[in-house]
Design a protein around this motif. Sequence first.
Motif, PDB file in Angstrom:
ATOM      1  N   LEU A   1     -23.505  10.379  -6.750  1.00  0.00           N
ATOM      2  CA  LEU A   1     -22.169  10.858  -7.140  1.00  0.00           C
ATOM      3  C   LEU A   1     -22.262  12.282  -7.681  1.00  0.00           C
ATOM      4  O   LEU A   1     -21.415  13.133  -7.388  1.00  0.00           O
ATOM      5  CB  LEU A   1     -21.544   9.924  -8.185  1.00  0.00           C
ATOM      6  N   GLY A   2     -23.317  12.557  -8.448  1.00  0.00           N
ATOM      7  CA  GLY A   2     -23.538  13.915  -8.952  1.00  0.00           C
ATOM      8  C   GLY A   2     -23.698  14.912  -7.812  1.00  0.00           C
ATOM      9  O   GLY A   2     -23.084  15.979  -7.802  1.00  0.00           O
ATOM     10  N   HIS A   3     -24.513  14.533  -6.816  1.00  0.00           N
ATOM     11  CA  HIS A   3     -24.739  15.419  -5.667  1.00  0.00           C
ATOM     12  C   HIS A   3     -23.462  15.653  -4.869  1.00  0.00           C
ATOM     13  O   HIS A   3     -23.294  16.691  -4.231  1.00  0.00           O
ATOM     14  CB  HIS A   3     -25.809  14.824  -4.747  1.00  0.00           C
ATOM     15  N   LEU A   4     -22.571  14.656  -4.876  1.00  0.00           N
ATOM     16  CA  LEU A   4     -21.304  14.794  -4.145  1.00  0.00           C
ATOM     17  C   LEU A   4     -20.291  15.640  -4.915  1.00  0.00           C
ATOM     18  O   LEU A   4     -19.184  15.871  -4.432  1.00  0.00           O
ATOM     19  CB  LEU A   4     -20.700  13.411  -3.860  1.00  0.00           C
ATOM     20  N   GLY A   5     -20.659  16.056  -6.123  1.00  0.00           N
ATOM     21  CA  GLY A   5     -19.783  16.955  -6.865  1.00  0.00           C
ATOM     22  C   GLY A   5     -18.905  16.272  -7.897  1.00  0.00           C
ATOM     23  O   GLY A   5     -17.998  16.899  -8.448  1.00  0.00           O
TER      24      GLY A   5
END
Lengths: 79, 79
Positions: free
Chosen positions: B25-29
């Motif tokens: 989720l972090g990588h997806l922004g």
Amino acid sequence: MKARIVVTLKNGVLDPQGKAIEGALGHLGFDGVGSVRQGKVFDVELHGTVGETAQAQLDAMCDKLLANPVIENYTVEIA
Amino acid sequence: MKARIVVTLKNGVLDPQGKAIEGALGHLGFDGVGSVRQGKVFDVELHGTVGETAQAQLDAMCDKLLANPVIENYTVEIA
């Protein structure tokens, strides 16, 4: 802020895992089990967002990562 | 009669799958995601049992098959 997301298979989508559990419950002596469907639940903690923004963000998470909208439904409950 | 069983990991039990989702989720922004814990949900249809008998039967199903009481909690909601 805490939220619970429940992802379940849409009606009509086969659920072999649920069927297996159904069979296992029968073998264990539980009578009257009609059908079992398995799904997933995610408990998400969000910082710094509230209300409608949070709801929109959680919906986006489901659409992009947590659920497959083709075969799954999801519900978001904000606690 | 329909019931929903939600099985979640107890506090303190490591949840690598939840951690992976958190990272993704972090990588997806998605900013501000504090923690994610994953659990399971079972939608069970029961025939011929109601009320307290049904509740007892569903608890027994959880203890014997659906949950591992050592590391998991479960809740039963009868609809």
